[in-house]
Write a protein that holds these residues in place. Structure first.
Motif, PDB file in Angstrom:
ATOM      1  N   UNK A 179      14.180 -42.698  41.340  1.00  0.00           N
ATOM      2  CA  UNK A 179      13.595 -43.774  42.135  1.00  0.00           C
ATOM      3  C   UNK A 179      12.185 -44.124  41.675  1.00  0.00           C
ATOM      4  N   UNK A 180      11.503 -43.146  41.077  1.00  0.00           N
ATOM      5  CA  UNK A 180      10.175 -43.402  40.526  1.00  0.00           C
ATOM      6  C   UNK A 180      10.284 -43.985  39.120  1.00  0.00           C
ATOM      7  N   UNK A 181      11.182 -43.424  38.311  1.00  0.00           N
ATOM      8  CA  UNK A 181      11.266 -43.803  36.896  1.00  0.00           C
ATOM      9  C   UNK A 181      11.728 -45.240  36.700  1.00  0.00           C
ATOM     10  N   UNK A 182      12.723 -45.672  37.461  1.00  0.00           N
ATOM     11  CA  UNK A 182      13.296 -47.003  37.236  1.00  0.00           C
ATOM     12  C   UNK A 182      12.264 -48.117  37.451  1.00  0.00           C
ATOM     13  N   UNK A 183      11.540 -48.144  38.588  1.00  0.00           N
ATOM     14  CA  UNK A 183      10.510 -49.189  38.733  1.00  0.00           C
ATOM     15  C   UNK A 183       9.361 -49.033  37.742  1.00  0.00           C
ATOM     16  N   UNK A 184       8.968 -47.773  37.434  1.00  0.00           N
ATOM     17  CA  UNK A 184       7.834 -47.564  36.522  1.00  0.00           C
ATOM     18  C   UNK A 184       8.156 -48.084  35.128  1.00  0.00           C
ATOM     19  N   UNK A 185       9.345 -47.783  34.626  1.00  0.00           N
ATOM     20  CA  UNK A 185       9.725 -48.253  33.296  1.00  0.00           C
ATOM     21  C   UNK A 185       9.907 -49.770  33.289  1.00  0.00           C
ATOM     22  N   UNK A 186      10.460 -50.308  34.381  1.00  0.00           N
ATOM     23  CA  UNK A 186      10.597 -51.756  34.483  1.00  0.00           C
ATOM     24  C   UNK A 186       9.242 -52.452  34.471  1.00  0.00           C
ATOM     25  N   UNK A 187       8.276 -51.887  35.231  1.00  0.00           N
ATOM     26  CA  UNK A 187       6.928 -52.467  35.259  1.00  0.00           C
ATOM     27  C   UNK A 187       6.269 -52.349  33.892  1.00  0.00           C
ATOM     28  N   UNK A 188       6.476 -51.214  33.218  1.00  0.00           N
ATOM     29  CA  UNK A 188       5.900 -51.035  31.879  1.00  0.00           C
ATOM     30  C   UNK A 188       6.428 -52.095  30.922  1.00  0.00           C
ATOM     31  N   UNK A 189       7.727 -52.360  30.960  1.00  0.00           N
ATOM     32  CA  UNK A 189       8.315 -53.378  30.083  1.00  0.00           C
ATOM     33  C   UNK A 189       7.733 -54.758  30.386  1.00  0.00           C
ATOM     34  N   UNK A 190       7.555 -55.050  31.676  1.00  0.00           N
ATOM     35  CA  UNK A 190       6.988 -56.336  32.071  1.00  0.00           C
ATOM     36  C   UNK A 190       5.563 -56.497  31.536  1.00  0.00           C
ATOM     37  N   UNK A 191       4.729 -55.478  31.734  1.00  0.00           N
ATOM     38  CA  UNK A 191       3.336 -55.569  31.289  1.00  0.00           C
ATOM     39  C   UNK A 191       3.232 -55.524  29.766  1.00  0.00           C
ATOM     40  N   UNK A 192       4.142 -54.800  29.112  1.00  0.00           N
ATOM     41  CA  UNK A 192       4.128 -54.772  27.644  1.00  0.00           C
ATOM     42  C   UNK A 192       4.388 -56.166  27.083  1.00  0.00           C
ATOM     43  N   UNK A 193       5.367 -56.858  27.643  1.00  0.00           N
ATOM     44  CA  UNK A 193       5.644 -58.220  27.184  1.00  0.00           C
ATOM     45  C   UNK A 193       4.469 -59.157  27.483  1.00  0.00           C
ATOM     46  N   UNK A 194       3.838 -58.938  28.644  1.00  0.00           N
ATOM     47  CA  UNK A 194       2.693 -59.764  29.005  1.00  0.00           C
ATOM     48  C   UNK A 194       1.528 -59.535  28.049  1.00  0.00           C
ATOM     49  N   UNK A 195       1.290 -58.265  27.685  1.00  0.00           N
ATOM     50  CA  UNK A 195       0.215 -57.947  26.747  1.00  0.00           C
ATOM     51  C   UNK A 195       0.504 -58.564  25.390  1.00  0.00           C
ATOM     52  N   UNK A 196       1.746 -58.455  24.919  1.00  0.00           N
ATOM     53  CA  UNK A 196       2.121 -59.079  23.640  1.00  0.00           C
ATOM     54  C   UNK A 196       1.813 -60.577  23.654  1.00  0.00           C
ATOM     55  N   UNK A 197       2.192 -61.233  24.738  1.00  0.00           N
ATOM     56  CA  UNK A 197       1.988 -62.678  24.841  1.00  0.00           C
ATOM     57  C   UNK A 197       0.501 -63.026  24.848  1.00  0.00           C
ATOM     58  N   UNK A 198      -0.269 -62.293  25.631  1.00  0.00           N
ATOM     59  CA  UNK A 198      -1.691 -62.617  25.766  1.00  0.00           C
ATOM     60  C   UNK A 198      -2.480 -62.282  24.494  1.00  0.00           C
ATOM     61  N   UNK A 199      -2.108 -61.198  23.808  1.00  0.00           N
ATOM     62  CA  UNK A 199      -2.802 -60.852  22.565  1.00  0.00           C
ATOM     63  C   UNK A 199      -2.569 -61.944  21.523  1.00  0.00           C
ATOM     64  N   UNK A 200      -1.343 -62.414  21.415  1.00  0.00           N
ATOM     65  CA  UNK A 200      -1.047 -63.503  20.469  1.00  0.00           C
ATOM     66  C   UNK A 200      -1.809 -64.762  20.846  1.00  0.00           C
ATOM     67  N   UNK A 201      -1.877 -65.041  22.137  1.00  0.00           N
ATOM     68  CA  UNK A 201      -2.586 -66.234  22.584  1.00  0.00           C
ATOM     69  C   UNK A 201      -4.093 -66.112  22.340  1.00  0.00           C
ATOM     70  N   UNK A 202      -4.650 -64.905  22.542  1.00  0.00           N
ATOM     71  CA  UNK A 202      -6.072 -64.701  22.286  1.00  0.00           C
ATOM     72  C   UNK A 202      -6.403 -64.883  20.813  1.00  0.00           C
ATOM     73  N   UNK A 203      -5.543 -64.353  19.936  1.00  0.00           N
ATOM     74  CA  UNK A 203      -5.775 -64.499  18.503  1.00  0.00           C
ATOM     75  C   UNK A 203      -5.733 -65.971  18.089  1.00  0.00           C
ATOM     76  N   UNK A 204      -4.767 -66.695  18.627  1.00  0.00           N
ATOM     77  CA  UNK A 204      -4.650 -68.122  18.306  1.00  0.00           C
ATOM     78  C   UNK A 204      -5.868 -68.893  18.817  1.00  0.00           C
ATOM     79  N   UNK A 205      -6.269 -68.601  20.077  1.00  0.00           N
ATOM     80  CA  UNK A 205      -7.411 -69.290  20.673  1.00  0.00           C
ATOM     81  C   UNK A 205      -8.688 -69.003  19.898  1.00  0.00           C
ATOM     82  N   UNK A 206      -8.872 -67.733  19.512  1.00  0.00           N
ATOM     83  CA  UNK A 206     -10.082 -67.361  18.772  1.00  0.00           C
ATOM     84  C   UNK A 206     -10.130 -68.071  17.421  1.00  0.00           C
ATOM     85  N   UNK A 207      -9.007 -68.143  16.717  1.00  0.00           N
ATOM     86  CA  UNK A 207      -8.974 -68.839  15.426  1.00  0.00           C
ATOM     87  C   UNK A 207      -9.282 -70.327  15.604  1.00  0.00           C
TER      88      UNK A 207
END
Length: 207
Positions: A179-207
């Motif tokens: 019950x702890x692992x399933x939401x934690x791993x799901x949240x991790x996947x969500x934030x990992x995708x969000x970080x990927x998106x924002x890092x790419x956007x920051x690099x593009x914006x900075x350039x």
């Protein structure tokens, strides 16, 4: 361990804390992990956002200053707006005298640094998602050992109800871990995708 009441009237807390001292300790650890995971999710929701990582006012100010050829005020704007994008821009602009190659190298290094920082930040959710089931399994194994020890001590005289009581108590920790692992791993996947998106956007914006 005593058999559960025949009328099946065990309360939720009776079931959760039915594993004896060891089981109770593990359940308490799982509750602690769940609280930590919830706090991390709330913190990440508040801080891993586009407006926090890439403040619109910073983008506007730096764009205005650079369009006028004013590098120093642009650097000051980055200092006044501490953020991931601000750090990337500041590190890049301090290399402007070295030409575009130096700026580009600084930009890439700063972007990689911020990406690593954000990934380290969310990594704790993955750790909790992996530790939870292992703690639950530990509680189950300990409970099964105690249940079968009861059978051994009574030379097989323990009835099915007594054995079932030990087994169901042992499985409680496994359920808690999942019950702890399933939401934690799901949240991790969500934030990992969000970080990927924002890092790419920051690099593009900075350039």
């Amino acid at each position: 361990q005593a058999a559960p009441p025949a009328d099946g009237s065990d309360s939720f807390f009776d079931i959760v804390f039915s594993g004896g001292p060891v089981g109770t300790l593990i359940v308490c650890l799982l509750i602690g992990l769940s609280v930590i995971a919830m706090a991390l999710v709330v913190e990440h929701l508040l801080t891993i956002r586009r407006a926090v990582l890439m403040p619109p006012e910073l983008i506007e100010q730096v764009t205005t200053h650079l369009s006028q050829g004013k590098v120093a005020p642009a650097v000051q704007a980055c200092d006044a707006n501490p953020s991931s994008l601000g750090h990337i821009l500041r590190e890049s602009l301090t290399e402007v005298e070295g030409g575009w190659t130096a700026v580009e190298k600084a930009l890439e290094d700063a972007t990689a640094e911020q990406a690593a920082r954000l990934f380290r930040k969310i990594e704790y959710l993955s750790v909790i998602g992996n530790i939870g089931p292992m703690l639950g399994l530990l509680g189950t194994v300990v409970g099964m050992i105690l249940a079968f020890r009861e059978v051994a001590n009574t030379q097989g005289a323990a009835n099915a109800a007594q054995l079932a009581s030990g087994i169901y108590s042992a499985l409680v920790t496994t359920v808690g871990g999942l019950l702890i692992a399933i939401p934690a791993i799901g949240a991790f996947a969500l934030f990992r995708n969000r970080v990927d998106e924002y890092v790419a956007e920051m690099a593009y914006t900075a350039q």
